[in-house]
Design a protein around this motif. Sequence first.
Motif, PDB file in Angstrom:
ATOM      1  N   THR A   1       0.734  -1.286  -0.120  1.00 22.99           N
ATOM      2  CA  THR A   1      -0.023  -0.390  -0.332  1.00 22.99           C
ATOM      3  C   THR A   1       1.160   1.262   0.274  1.00 22.99           C
ATOM      4  O   THR A   1       1.561   1.596   0.864  1.00 22.99           O
ATOM      5  CB  THR A   1      -0.834  -0.055   0.877  1.00 22.99           C
ATOM      6  OG1 THR A   1      -0.316  -0.272   2.591  1.00 22.99           O
ATOM      7  CG2 THR A   1      -2.162  -1.290   1.191  1.00 22.99           C
ATOM      8  N   ASP A   2       0.233   2.311  -0.590  1.00 24.84           N
ATOM      9  CA  ASP A   2       1.227   3.236  -1.129  1.00 24.84           C
ATOM     10  C   ASP A   2       0.569   4.826  -0.037  1.00 24.84           C
ATOM     11  O   ASP A   2      -0.520   5.710  -0.172  1.00 24.84           O
ATOM     12  CB  ASP A   2       0.901   3.282  -2.643  1.00 24.84           C
ATOM     13  CG  ASP A   2       1.412   5.541  -3.057  1.00 24.84           C
ATOM     14  OD1 ASP A   2       2.865   5.199  -2.037  1.00 24.84           O
ATOM     15  OD2 ASP A   2       1.232   6.381  -3.471  1.00 24.84           O
ATOM     16  N   ARG A   3       1.334   4.595   1.240  1.00 16.59           N
ATOM     17  CA  ARG A   3       1.133   5.424   2.025  1.00 16.59           C
ATOM     18  C   ARG A   3       1.513   7.360   1.705  1.00 16.59           C
ATOM     19  O   ARG A   3       2.165   6.846   3.055  1.00 16.59           O
ATOM     20  CB  ARG A   3       0.464   4.924   3.715  1.00 16.59           C
ATOM     21  CG  ARG A   3      -0.620   4.097   3.395  1.00 16.59           C
ATOM     22  CD  ARG A   3      -0.856   3.479   4.868  1.00 16.59           C
ATOM     23  NE  ARG A   3      -1.601   2.881   4.960  1.00 16.59           N
ATOM     24  CZ  ARG A   3      -2.821   2.720   5.284  1.00 16.59           C
ATOM     25  NH1 ARG A   3      -3.655   3.850   5.240  1.00 16.59           N
ATOM     26  NH2 ARG A   3      -3.863   1.576   4.922  1.00 16.59           N
ATOM     27  N   SER A   4       1.953   7.685   0.974  1.00 12.35           N
ATOM     28  CA  SER A   4       2.558   8.365   0.834  1.00 12.35           C
ATOM     29  C   SER A   4       2.443  10.670   0.974  1.00 12.35           C
ATOM     30  O   SER A   4       3.034  11.041   0.215  1.00 12.35           O
ATOM     31  CB  SER A   4       2.779   8.860  -0.887  1.00 12.35           C
ATOM     32  OG  SER A   4       1.617   8.851  -1.773  1.00 12.35           O
ATOM     33  N   ARG A   5       1.453   9.787   2.094  1.00 11.93           N
ATOM     34  CA  ARG A   5       0.940  11.806   2.623  1.00 11.93           C
ATOM     35  C   ARG A   5       1.143  11.723   3.945  1.00 11.93           C
ATOM     36  O   ARG A   5       0.198  10.387   4.103  1.00 11.93           O
ATOM     37  CB  ARG A   5      -0.388  12.234   1.553  1.00 11.93           C
ATOM     38  CG  ARG A   5      -0.289  12.182  -0.082  1.00 11.93           C
ATOM     39  CD  ARG A   5      -1.411  12.670  -0.798  1.00 11.93           C
ATOM     40  NE  ARG A   5      -0.995  12.780  -1.695  1.00 11.93           N
ATOM     41  CZ  ARG A   5      -0.331  13.729  -2.274  1.00 11.93           C
ATOM     42  NH1 ARG A   5      -0.302  14.827  -1.350  1.00 11.93           N
ATOM     43  NH2 ARG A   5      -0.449  14.280  -4.172  1.00 11.93           N
ATOM     44  N   ILE A   6       0.297  12.048   4.793  1.00 14.83           N
ATOM     45  CA  ILE A   6       0.603  12.967   6.029  1.00 14.83           C
ATOM     46  C   ILE A   6      -0.932  13.302   6.403  1.00 14.83           C
ATOM     47  O   ILE A   6      -0.276  14.800   5.626  1.00 14.83           O
ATOM     48  CB  ILE A   6       1.711  13.140   6.364  1.00 14.83           C
ATOM     49  CG1 ILE A   6       3.482  12.245   6.231  1.00 14.83           C
ATOM     50  CG2 ILE A   6       0.805  13.333   8.350  1.00 14.83           C
ATOM     51  CD1 ILE A   6       4.259  12.969   7.473  1.00 14.83           C
ATOM     52  N   SER A   7      -1.801  12.204   6.860  1.00 12.06           N
ATOM     53  CA  SER A   7      -2.966  13.323   6.958  1.00 12.06           C
ATOM     54  C   SER A   7      -2.857  14.218   8.205  1.00 12.06           C
ATOM     55  O   SER A   7      -2.999  13.328   9.676  1.00 12.06           O
ATOM     56  CB  SER A   7      -4.438  12.790   6.950  1.00 12.06           C
ATOM     57  OG  SER A   7      -5.686  13.035   7.534  1.00 12.06           O
ATOM     58  N   VAL A   8      -2.803  15.926   8.561  1.00  9.13           N
ATOM     59  CA  VAL A   8      -2.846  16.012  10.036  1.00  9.13           C
ATOM     60  C   VAL A   8      -3.851  16.696  10.745  1.00  9.13           C
ATOM     61  O   VAL A   8      -4.705  17.212   9.848  1.00  9.13           O
ATOM     62  CB  VAL A   8      -1.766  17.266   9.396  1.00  9.13           C
ATOM     63  CG1 VAL A   8      -1.660  17.680  10.971  1.00  9.13           C
ATOM     64  CG2 VAL A   8      -0.277  16.518   9.923  1.00  9.13           C
ATOM     65  N   SER A   9      -4.467  16.337  11.646  1.00 11.10           N
ATOM     66  CA  SER A   9      -5.778  17.092  12.360  1.00 11.10           C
ATOM     67  C   SER A   9      -4.675  17.737  13.793  1.00 11.10           C
ATOM     68  O   SER A   9      -4.018  16.871  13.900  1.00 11.10           O
ATOM     69  CB  SER A   9      -6.733  16.050  12.243  1.00 11.10           C
ATOM     70  OG  SER A   9      -5.923  15.211  13.434  1.00 11.10           O
ATOM     71  N   ASN A  10      -6.198  18.488  14.039  1.00  6.99           N
ATOM     72  CA  ASN A  10      -5.782  19.262  15.426  1.00  6.99           C
ATOM     73  C   ASN A  10      -5.093  18.378  15.889  1.00  6.99           C
ATOM     74  O   ASN A  10      -4.790  17.851  17.598  1.00  6.99           O
ATOM     75  CB  ASN A  10      -6.416  19.478  16.175  1.00  6.99           C
ATOM     76  CG  ASN A  10      -7.335  19.264  16.151  1.00  6.99           C
ATOM     77  OD1 ASN A  10      -7.850  18.176  16.080  1.00  6.99           O
ATOM     78  ND2 ASN A  10      -9.373  20.250  17.185  1.00  6.99           N
ATOM     79  N   LYS A  11      -5.596  16.884  16.579  1.00  3.48           N
ATOM     80  CA  LYS A  11      -5.306  15.856  17.686  1.00  3.48           C
ATOM     81  C   LYS A  11      -3.805  14.446  17.247  1.00  3.48           C
ATOM     82  O   LYS A  11      -3.931  14.018  18.247  1.00  3.48           O
ATOM     83  CB  LYS A  11      -6.625  14.691  18.016  1.00  3.48           C
ATOM     84  CG  LYS A  11      -7.858  15.510  18.152  1.00  3.48           C
ATOM     85  CD  LYS A  11      -8.673  14.436  18.899  1.00  3.48           C
ATOM     86  CE  LYS A  11     -10.129  16.072  19.248  1.00  3.48           C
ATOM     87  NZ  LYS A  11     -11.254  15.195  19.813  1.00  3.48           N
ATOM     88  N   ASN A  23      -9.336  17.038   6.631  1.00  2.00           N
ATOM     89  CA  ASN A  23      -7.836  17.270   6.999  1.00  2.00           C
ATOM     90  C   ASN A  23      -6.520  16.867   6.496  1.00  2.00           C
ATOM     91  O   ASN A  23      -6.857  16.898   5.062  1.00  2.00           O
ATOM     92  CB  ASN A  23      -7.370  15.822   8.385  1.00  2.00           C
ATOM     93  CG  ASN A  23      -7.764  15.276   9.411  1.00  2.00           C
ATOM     94  OD1 ASN A  23      -8.997  16.358   9.294  1.00  2.00           O
ATOM     95  ND2 ASN A  23      -7.507  13.835   9.452  1.00  2.00           N
ATOM     96  N   PHE A  24      -5.552  17.870   6.636  1.00  2.47           N
ATOM     97  CA  PHE A  24      -4.795  19.058   5.930  1.00  2.47           C
ATOM     98  C   PHE A  24      -3.816  17.427   5.770  1.00  2.47           C
ATOM     99  O   PHE A  24      -3.826  16.134   6.780  1.00  2.47           O
ATOM    100  CB  PHE A  24      -3.670  19.472   6.987  1.00  2.47           C
ATOM    101  CG  PHE A  24      -4.308  21.276   7.034  1.00  2.47           C
ATOM    102  CD1 PHE A  24      -4.399  21.918   6.007  1.00  2.47           C
ATOM    103  CD2 PHE A  24      -4.630  21.179   8.403  1.00  2.47           C
ATOM    104  CE1 PHE A  24      -4.919  23.434   6.852  1.00  2.47           C
ATOM    105  CE2 PHE A  24      -5.482  22.196   8.628  1.00  2.47           C
ATOM    106  CZ  PHE A  24      -5.846  23.618   7.588  1.00  2.47           C
ATOM    107  N   LYS A  25      -3.252  17.546   3.949  1.00  2.00           N
ATOM    108  CA  LYS A  25      -2.945  16.217   3.849  1.00  2.00           C
ATOM    109  C   LYS A  25      -0.969  16.745   3.036  1.00  2.00           C
ATOM    110  O   LYS A  25      -1.441  18.172   2.627  1.00  2.00           O
ATOM    111  CB  LYS A  25      -3.083  15.728   2.376  1.00  2.00           C
ATOM    112  CG  LYS A  25      -4.962  15.245   2.993  1.00  2.00           C
ATOM    113  CD  LYS A  25      -4.436  14.329   3.885  1.00  2.00           C
ATOM    114  CE  LYS A  25      -6.088  13.717   3.910  1.00  2.00           C
ATOM    115  NZ  LYS A  25      -6.978  13.986   4.483  1.00  2.00           N
ATOM    116  N   PHE A  26      -0.097  16.223   3.471  1.00  2.00           N
ATOM    117  CA  PHE A  26       0.776  16.564   3.186  1.00  2.00           C
ATOM    118  C   PHE A  26       1.571  15.591   2.338  1.00  2.00           C
ATOM    119  O   PHE A  26       1.891  14.192   3.081  1.00  2.00           O
ATOM    120  CB  PHE A  26       2.183  16.998   3.939  1.00  2.00           C
ATOM    121  CG  PHE A  26       1.462  18.765   4.226  1.00  2.00           C
ATOM    122  CD1 PHE A  26       1.320  19.394   4.728  1.00  2.00           C
ATOM    123  CD2 PHE A  26       0.711  18.375   6.009  1.00  2.00           C
ATOM    124  CE1 PHE A  26       0.899  20.463   5.371  1.00  2.00           C
ATOM    125  CE2 PHE A  26       0.186  19.391   6.380  1.00  2.00           C
ATOM    126  CZ  PHE A  26       0.219  20.459   6.181  1.00  2.00           C
TER     127      PHE A  26
END
Length: 166
Positions: A1-11, A23-26
């Motif tokens: 699985t290609d999990r190449s992005r980071i999802s960022v929330s306030n928690k 959520n913000f994705k980078f």
Amino acid sequence: TDRSRISVSNKRAYFVKSVTGKNFKFSSSMVKECLKFLIDNAYFQVGNLIFKQTIGIPIGSDPAPFFANLFLAYYEAKWVKENVNRNYALVKRLFNNSRYIDDLITLNDDSSFSQNISEIYPPELVLNKENTSTTSASYLDLDITIVNNKFQYQLYDKRNAFPFKI
């Protein structure tokens, strides 16, 4: 699985496959660009003078603990990924290791961590072993000693270990 992005929330933050949700994705390139900006724009003040950090990451800056975590976690995860199928027993022995930013404690690993440090981390990383005994060490704010095969601990203040007054 290609999990190449980071999802960022306030928690929390976690790796994801795609850009969906609120959520913000980078992407990895976005993370690199953000890190480069922070490192290239690190300034500090001494008295009335302002200096630009040109080598390394300034200790005490807001992002420094995150840089340390990201740097160390990258090499640790890479090593686990390379070794989990080849030598699962070794990787499993290191499951009890615990790291908080750049402080690491290894418990019951039969010296596996110390024997594999050079394979886990790059040579430019300087590691300082603070304990001199295999039965006692300090970790964060604890002084830990093994007595009769049991852990005993008490509060530890690192400032008391310096040869000068803090």
